[in-house]
Motif scaffolding. Structure first.
Motif, mmCIF file in Angstrom:
data_model
loop_
_atom_site.group_PDB
_atom_site.id
_atom_site.type_symbol
_atom_site.label_atom_id
_atom_site.label_comp_id
_atom_site.label_asym_id
_atom_site.label_seq_id
_atom_site.Cartn_x
_atom_site.Cartn_y
_atom_site.Cartn_z
ATOM 1 N N LEU A 103 0.668 -1.164 0.084
ATOM 2 C CA LEU A 103 -0.242 -0.421 -0.184
ATOM 3 C C LEU A 103 1.001 1.182 0.268
ATOM 4 C CD1 LEU A 103 -2.599 -0.832 2.515
ATOM 5 C CD2 LEU A 103 -2.468 -1.155 0.065
ATOM 6 N N GLY A 104 2.035 1.453 0.155
ATOM 7 C CA GLY A 104 3.180 2.750 0.333
ATOM 8 C C GLY A 104 3.023 3.076 1.961
ATOM 9 N N TYR A 105 2.291 2.300 2.472
ATOM 10 C CA TYR A 105 2.512 2.797 3.930
ATOM 11 C C TYR A 105 3.254 2.679 4.872
ATOM 12 C CZ TYR A 105 -3.067 2.781 3.516
ATOM 13 O OH TYR A 105 -4.321 2.976 3.299
ATOM 14 N N VAL A 106 3.695 3.307 6.197
ATOM 15 C CA VAL A 106 4.803 3.264 6.834
ATOM 16 C C VAL A 106 3.997 3.010 8.781
ATOM 17 C CG1 VAL A 106 5.715 5.212 5.939
ATOM 18 C CG2 VAL A 106 3.968 6.391 7.456
ATOM 19 N N ARG A 160 2.854 1.461 17.250
ATOM 20 C CA ARG A 160 2.983 0.357 17.939
ATOM 21 C C ARG A 160 2.747 0.181 19.448
ATOM 22 N NH1 ARG A 160 7.398 -3.498 16.187
ATOM 23 N NH2 ARG A 160 8.109 -2.814 14.480
ATOM 24 N N GLU A 161 1.760 -0.582 19.264
ATOM 25 C CA GLU A 161 1.076 -0.609 21.245
ATOM 26 C C GLU A 161 1.688 -2.039 22.210
ATOM 27 O OE1 GLU A 161 -3.049 -1.691 20.550
ATOM 28 O OE2 GLU A 161 -3.290 1.295 19.662
ATOM 29 N N ASP A 162 2.296 -1.439 23.113
ATOM 30 C CA ASP A 162 2.201 -2.635 23.930
ATOM 31 C C ASP A 162 1.691 -4.059 23.759
ATOM 32 O OD1 ASP A 162 4.123 -0.162 25.214
ATOM 33 O OD2 ASP A 162 1.918 -0.302 27.010
ATOM 34 N N ASN A 163 0.805 -4.278 23.095
ATOM 35 C CA ASN A 163 0.329 -5.253 23.098
ATOM 36 C C ASN A 163 0.620 -6.138 22.448
ATOM 37 O OD1 ASN A 163 -0.971 -3.909 20.786
ATOM 38 N ND2 ASN A 163 -2.969 -5.456 21.708
ATOM 39 N N GLY A 164 2.167 -5.637 20.787
ATOM 40 C CA GLY A 164 2.466 -6.256 19.750
ATOM 41 C C GLY A 164 1.777 -5.248 18.499
ATOM 42 N N GLY A 165 1.040 -4.571 18.636
ATOM 43 C CA GLY A 165 -0.386 -4.823 17.831
ATOM 44 C C GLY A 165 0.468 -3.358 16.563
ATOM 45 N N ILE A 166 0.249 -3.155 15.149
ATOM 46 C CA ILE A 166 1.110 -2.192 14.514
ATOM 47 C C ILE A 166 0.546 -1.688 13.617
ATOM 48 C CG2 ILE A 166 3.065 -1.333 12.795
ATOM 49 C CD1 ILE A 166 4.115 -4.046 14.086
ATOM 50 N N LEU A 167 0.470 -0.424 13.412
ATOM 51 C CA LEU A 167 -0.850 0.188 13.504
ATOM 52 C C LEU A 167 0.322 1.050 12.017
ATOM 53 C CD1 LEU A 167 -3.084 1.849 12.698
ATOM 54 C CD2 LEU A 167 -2.596 3.641 13.716
ATOM 55 N N ILE A 168 -0.175 0.593 10.032
ATOM 56 C CA ILE A 168 -0.020 1.706 9.435
ATOM 57 C C ILE A 168 -0.619 2.213 8.398
ATOM 58 C CG2 ILE A 168 2.083 -0.636 9.593
ATOM 59 C CD1 ILE A 168 0.326 -1.602 7.025
ATOM 60 N N GLY A 169 0.102 2.938 7.808
ATOM 61 C CA GLY A 169 -1.003 3.588 7.516
ATOM 62 C C GLY A 169 -0.056 4.845 6.619
ATOM 63 N N PRO A 170 -1.149 5.590 5.146
ATOM 64 C CA PRO A 170 -0.670 6.203 4.666
ATOM 65 C C PRO A 170 0.550 7.654 5.101
ATOM 66 C CG PRO A 170 -2.686 6.777 5.126
ATOM 67 C CD PRO A 170 -2.319 5.922 5.486
ATOM 68 N N PRO A 171 1.831 7.961 4.430
ATOM 69 C CA PRO A 171 3.399 9.075 5.352
ATOM 70 C C PRO A 171 2.153 9.939 5.103
ATOM 71 C CG PRO A 171 3.811 7.273 2.763
ATOM 72 C CD PRO A 171 2.141 7.221 3.085
ATOM 73 N N SER A 197 -5.619 -1.859 -5.888
ATOM 74 C CA SER A 197 -6.057 -1.097 -7.376
ATOM 75 C C SER A 197 -4.385 -0.313 -7.447
ATOM 76 C CB SER A 197 -6.864 -0.740 -8.147
ATOM 77 O OG SER A 197 -8.542 -1.302 -7.560
ATOM 78 N N ALA A 198 -3.687 -0.356 -8.896
ATOM 79 C CA ALA A 198 -2.663 -0.374 -9.313
ATOM 80 C C ALA A 198 -2.702 1.262 -9.387
ATOM 81 C CB ALA A 198 -1.922 -0.884 -10.356
ATOM 82 N N THR A 199 -2.139 2.558 -8.769
ATOM 83 C CA THR A 199 -1.845 3.820 -9.306
ATOM 84 C C THR A 199 -1.254 3.876 -10.038
ATOM 85 O OG1 THR A 199 -0.712 3.570 -7.646
ATOM 86 C CG2 THR A 199 -2.444 4.006 -6.212
ATOM 87 N N ASP A 200 0.158 3.750 -10.620
ATOM 88 C CA ASP A 200 1.149 3.626 -11.469
ATOM 89 C C ASP A 200 1.649 3.224 -11.941
ATOM 90 O OD1 ASP A 200 2.277 2.316 -9.685
ATOM 91 O OD2 ASP A 200 4.077 3.283 -8.958
ATOM 92 N N HIS A 201 0.797 1.876 -12.317
ATOM 93 C CA HIS A 201 0.991 0.578 -14.059
ATOM 94 C C HIS A 201 -0.100 -0.067 -14.107
ATOM 95 C CE1 HIS A 201 3.634 -0.302 -9.705
ATOM 96 N NE2 HIS A 201 2.675 -1.707 -10.008
ATOM 97 N N ASP A 202 0.368 -1.167 -14.675
ATOM 98 C CA ASP A 202 -0.750 -1.673 -15.156
ATOM 99 C C ASP A 202 -1.324 -2.545 -14.337
ATOM 100 O OD1 ASP A 202 0.480 -3.974 -16.250
ATOM 101 O OD2 ASP A 202 0.398 -3.496 -18.215
ATOM 102 N N GLN A 203 -1.908 -3.001 -14.770
ATOM 103 C CA GLN A 203 -2.665 -4.307 -13.722
ATOM 104 C C GLN A 203 -1.074 -5.779 -13.488
ATOM 105 O OE1 GLN A 203 -5.803 -7.276 -14.338
ATOM 106 N NE2 GLN A 203 -6.627 -7.625 -12.575
ATOM 107 N N ASP A 204 -1.091 -6.366 -14.522
ATOM 108 C CA ASP A 204 -0.268 -7.073 -14.756
ATOM 109 C C ASP A 204 0.867 -7.368 -14.049
ATOM 110 O OD1 ASP A 204 -1.738 -8.395 -16.451
ATOM 111 O OD2 ASP A 204 -1.020 -7.681 -18.689
#
Length: 127
Positions: A26-29, A33-44, A75-82
């Motif tokens: 997804l191009g996320y960062v 990080r949570e104490d329970n080991g969970g990680i939240l990622i999202g758009p930069p 869905s792709a953002t900068d090139h085709d599906q293949d």
């Protein structure tokens, strides 16, 4: 009045591995990080509450019981599906069979823990 999807939560055994995989897809960062080991990622540079939902990877020791009832479509953002299919497979996605006919315009894939997601044919503009 209406709601908007701001966060998707995915239970996973290997939180680190899926955080890396989905960040690359997804191009996320990593946002938090949570104490329970969970990680939240999202758009930069946007974090929580932006136009795209964040993804919370929640640790669990339970194996996935069956096919997911809800899945992610990308869905792709900068090139085709293949080209995007090749990129996703190189990142560790695998092809998944959920009973499709083979005539679909999308590809059914699975992340490294077997969670199904679809790569759609349409290209979209990056947010």
């Amino acid at each position: 009045m209406a709601c908007r999807i701001t966060e998707l939560a995915l239970d996973c055994v290997d939180v680190e591995r899926l955080a890396v995989f989905w960040s690359e897809v997804l191009g996320y960062v990593e946002i938090e990080r949570e104490d329970n080991g969970g990680i939240l990622i999202g758009p930069p540079d946007i974090g929580v509450g932006g136009p795209q939902p964040t993804l919370y990877l929640s640790p669990t020791g339970d194996p996935r019981p069956a096919k997911l009832r809800l899945h992610i479509d990308v869905s792709a953002t900068d090139h085709d599906q293949d080209a995007e299919l090749e990129r996703l497979l190189a990142l560790g996605a695998t092809r998944a069979d959920v009973g499709q006919s083979g005539d679909e315009s999308w590809h059914v894939l699975a992340d490294p823990e077997g969670n199904e997601f679809c790569l759609l044919r349409s290209r979209v503009q990056p947010v």
